[in-house]
Enzyme design. Structure first.
Site, PDB file in Angstrom:
ATOM      1  N   ASP A 423      -6.525  53.431 -17.672  1.00  0.00           N
ATOM      2  CA  ASP A 423      -6.276  53.614 -16.250  1.00  0.00           C
ATOM      3  C   ASP A 423      -7.341  52.911 -15.414  1.00  0.00           C
ATOM      4  OD1 ASP A 423      -4.941  55.091 -13.995  1.00  0.00           O
ATOM      5  OD2 ASP A 423      -6.934  55.968 -13.831  1.00  0.00           O
ATOM      6  N   GLU A 476      -4.109  48.865 -17.126  1.00  0.00           N
ATOM      7  CA  GLU A 476      -3.556  48.956 -15.778  1.00  0.00           C
ATOM      8  C   GLU A 476      -4.525  48.178 -14.885  1.00  0.00           C
ATOM      9  OE1 GLU A 476      -2.661  51.760 -11.982  1.00  0.00           O
ATOM     10  OE2 GLU A 476      -4.349  52.091 -13.311  1.00  0.00           O
TER      11      GLU A 476
END
Length: 742
Positions: A423, A476
């Site tokens: 993330d 990401e």
């Protein structure tokens, strides 16, 4: 032969520590309790035994292998300090009388140093790859005695104690031994068992800190409680050898990868008579419901939003504090391992969202862990994340670097997880991420790149390739950073895939336009093909796109109810036939109207309506076509796998392209993004004969208008689009066709 209490009492004074040691012990400030507590050689063949047990009524010394009383341990003039002498050396046990009962156990201070020098060296170096079996609370045997070894890194603490129900949360009872120079504190508490709740009481430079949860806890109490728990050893009878052996090929860049993203707590729940959530399902119940659903829809993988323990449910797991413990909300670590095993037996891969970028500021967590900025940068211009009110890991510190590396390997190796989606990588790579001028600290070269984080992700990807072959690490990453999915030896970051955020933003912006205006935005759907092979991409329609006022996926679509569903079907078909692996968030697969709410389950009742069932059926058919057609997955990372036929028909909002398999077989994709049916639309093709219509997103089975080409169309010797042959196609409104030469 036992020693009488009268003899012991007469000599207690001579065996007492110094006044300075006693004061430090009583004030719970002694930096080396093992130096004065436990057994100590008297220099004459015997041993002095000291035990500091505040509130104890009486203490006896027992033989190690029987209930023979070797001596009474008299109370000294210092409340809670019991001191005695045995004429011979040897192991022993203590029988302690408490106001509430009796306890018999070995003396924690009778055990020598616990952690090996190699463990401590590798930890300090930042390269201990099995930290979850080293630090934290480990059920183990020491000298044949069962118990729990506690170890925690707190190099700037003046004293660290482990506290829990087993010592009435009294930090005076079990102060730990500091291992120099690593800064790790350790203690073995005999007879302690799995299930015990515990924390660390830490004396920092400026006094006692709030009780801290264990950074390497393997299990936790159920939120809102914040204690760590002693976890039983993971004794999973894994049955997924075949899956693990074949995983590398199944997850290769040439293989289909279709990911169903979900939030474990709100995919499906047990509801009461009023339809309100009564409780969340545990891992076993989730497996029973989720696995058949994922199989029916044809996804290859599930991706779970973070399941690492996190204090605030509203963070959806993106502010975790226990990087080694599955959330107690859904069961035990053993239960989670069973879920992964069940997925593998069904042929479904499991990807976890993992957050190495930042952590919350909760007092019981990592913030100022030993009274100093230990896990985070000390300077708030480096260590505080303004967007999320969180702290940023100091990955330039070897111990923190190794801590996060070990967390990743813990999930991949101990739980057989098939991939990690990392993330907020962009926030890690740039020191000025979301900061204005003057609000950030340049790197040693004066630049904006976070060199420590770059070193970390490269090391992470190299180590994962070595330690967990076939596992995926996915970034990401939302910027134009070059080489995110390029190998580290070529100067890249080494990720297996990068989320294609540019494609996601452009395509969603396009599809939200009224078809009247789409001609002015025509390049938004085609622009992604300019850079489609600069990285290995995943096309993500994730949770972030269906919350916070952004509307659900179907509610982004313009037009009336019929047009919204047609647009949604066309958009999903466009996505599945576009180069790049696929990711779709739960609820999008059947057109949920409302935005996702983490406190409610999905609106499953919508499946009673044909339009919603039609979207769900389409997603299943798209997945089956994607998996079965090499044209759609074999070369989606290579430019030779894609060929434009029609990319410039902005007036009609029509696109057409070929997807090619490695052995030269084509698949034709034609998209019409207006509500106008187009009869006899000519498109050049490379092969003659019949072309079968293998998918029509406007088909009746998907609740469409069923306009199309009757199942197939004959190629004609009419040159078009640079091809000697062509098809005259009926293009359904707001729809995508897929055709294959017979």
């Amino acid at each position: 032969m036992s020693v009488s209490s009268r003899d012991q009492g007469q000599s207690v004074g001579k065996w007492l520590p110094t006044a300075k040691d006693i004061e430090a012990l009583v004030r719970a400030e002694h930096a080396d309790p093992f130096a004065i507590l436990g057994p100590h050689d008297d220099g004459a063949g015997g041993q002095v035994i000291r035990a500091f047990l505040p509130d104890a009524l009486a203490v006896q010394v027992l033989a190690s292998d029987s209930d023979e009383v070797l001596a009474d341990l008299p109370a000294s003039r210092v409340p809670g300090l019991f001191v005695g002498h045995l004429p011979s050396l040897g192991r022993y046990r203590l029988r302690i009388q408490w106001p509430g009962g009796e306890q018999t156990s070995e003396d924690p201070y009778s055990f020598g140093p616990l952690l090996g020098e190699m463990d401590l060296y590798l930890f300090a170096e930042g390269n201990h790859r099995d930290l979850s079996a080293c630090l934290g609370a480990q059920l183990t045997q020491v000298d044949g005695i069962d118990g729990v070894r506690f170890a925690v890194w707190a190099p700037n603490a003046r004293r660290v104690s482990v506290v829990g129900d087993f010592n009435v949360w009294d930090g005076r009872r079990h102060p730990m031994r500091l291992r120099h120079p690593s800064g790790v504190w350790e203690i073995f508490i005999p007879r302690l068992q799995a299930g015990e709740a515990y924390k660390y009481e830490i004396l920092g430079a400026n006094g006692i800190l709030p009780l801290k949860a264990d950074p390497v806890a393997l299990a936790t109490t159920l939120p809102p409680n914040t204690a760590s728990k002693v976890a039983p050893k993971l004794a999973m009878a894994w049955q997924d050898d075949a899956w693990m052996q074949a995983r590398g090929a199944a997850q290769a860049v040439t293989a289909p990868l279709s990911i169903y993203e979900l939030h474990v707590g709100s995919w499906q729940c047990e509801v009461d008579d009023l339809g309100e959530v009564a409780r969340q399902y545990g891992w076993g119940e989730l497996a029973e419901r989720l696995i058949p659903y994922v199989l029916e829809l044809g996804f290859t993988h599930v991706e779970l939003m973070p399941i690492m323990e996190h204090p605030f449910g509203g963070s959806w797991g993106y502010q975790p504090l226990s990087q080694f413990a599955p959330s107690a909300r859904f069961g035990s670590p053993q239960d989670f391992a069973g879920f992964v095993n069940a997925c593998h037996l069904a042929g479904i891969g499991v990807i976890l969202d993992w957050v190495p970028a930042h952590f919350p500021t909760d007092a019981h967590g990592l913030a100022q862990f030993d009274g100093t900025a230990l896990y985070e940068y000390g300077n708030p211009l480096e260590g505080f994340h303004q967007d999320w009110d969180t702290l940023i890991y100091n990955l330039g510190r070897t111990e923190v670097h190794g801590f996060m590396l070990a967390s990743a390997l813990h999930w991949l190796k101990h739980f057989h997880v098939d991939g990690l989606r990392v993330d907020a990588v962009a926030s890690m790579l740039y020191r000025d991420y979301s900061r204005k001028a003057g609000e950030w600290v340049p790197n040693r070269h004066g630049g904006r790149e976070n060199l420590e984080a770059i070193d970390f992700v490269r090391h992470l990807n190299d180590v994962v390739a070595l330690e967990a072959p076939g596992a995926l690490v996915i970034a990401e990453e939302s910027t134009a950073w070059p080489g995110v999915s390029q190998g580290t030896q070529q100067g890249g970051l080494g990720f297996a895939y990068k989320w294609n955020m540019g494609w996601m933003h452009d395509s969603l912006h396009y599809i939200q336009q009224d078809p009247v205006y789409r001609g002015h935005h025509h390049n938004e759907l085609s622009f992604g093909l300019v850079y489609a092979w600069s990285e290995r991409f995943i096309l993500p329609i994730s949770h972030d796109e269906v919350v916070h006022g952004k509307h659900s996926l179907i509610d982004k679509m313009p037009g009336d109810r019929w047009q919204k569903f047609a647009n949604l079907r066309a958009y999903l078909s466009f996505m599945w036939t576009h180069p790049g692996k696929k990711l779709l968030f739960m609820g999008c697969e059947f057109g949920q109207w409302r935005e996702w709410n983490h406190d409610q389950q999905l609106d499953w009742y919508l499946l009673q309506y044909p339009e919603h069932r039609g979207v769900q059926q389409l997603v299943g058919d798209l997945n089956r076509l994607y998996r079965e057609a090499p044209e759609l997955h074999q070369q989606d990372h290579l430019p030779q796998g894609f060929q434009w036929l029609v990319g410039d028909d902005a007036i009609n909002s029509v696109y057409a392209w070929l997807r090619w398999s490695a052995d030269g077989r084509p698949l034709l994709v034609v998209a019409n993004f207006t509500p106008v049916p187009r009869e006899g639309y000519r498109i050049g093709v490379p092969l003659g004969g019949q072309w079968s219509e293998v998918l029509n997103s406007d088909a009746e089975r998907y609740a469409g208008s069923n306009y199309g080409n009757g199942g197939s169309v004959e190629a004609q010797t009419v040159p078009s689009h640079g091809q000697a042959l062509s098809l005259a196609l009926n293009l359904p409104p707001l729809a995508v066709l897929v055709l294959r030469p017979q």
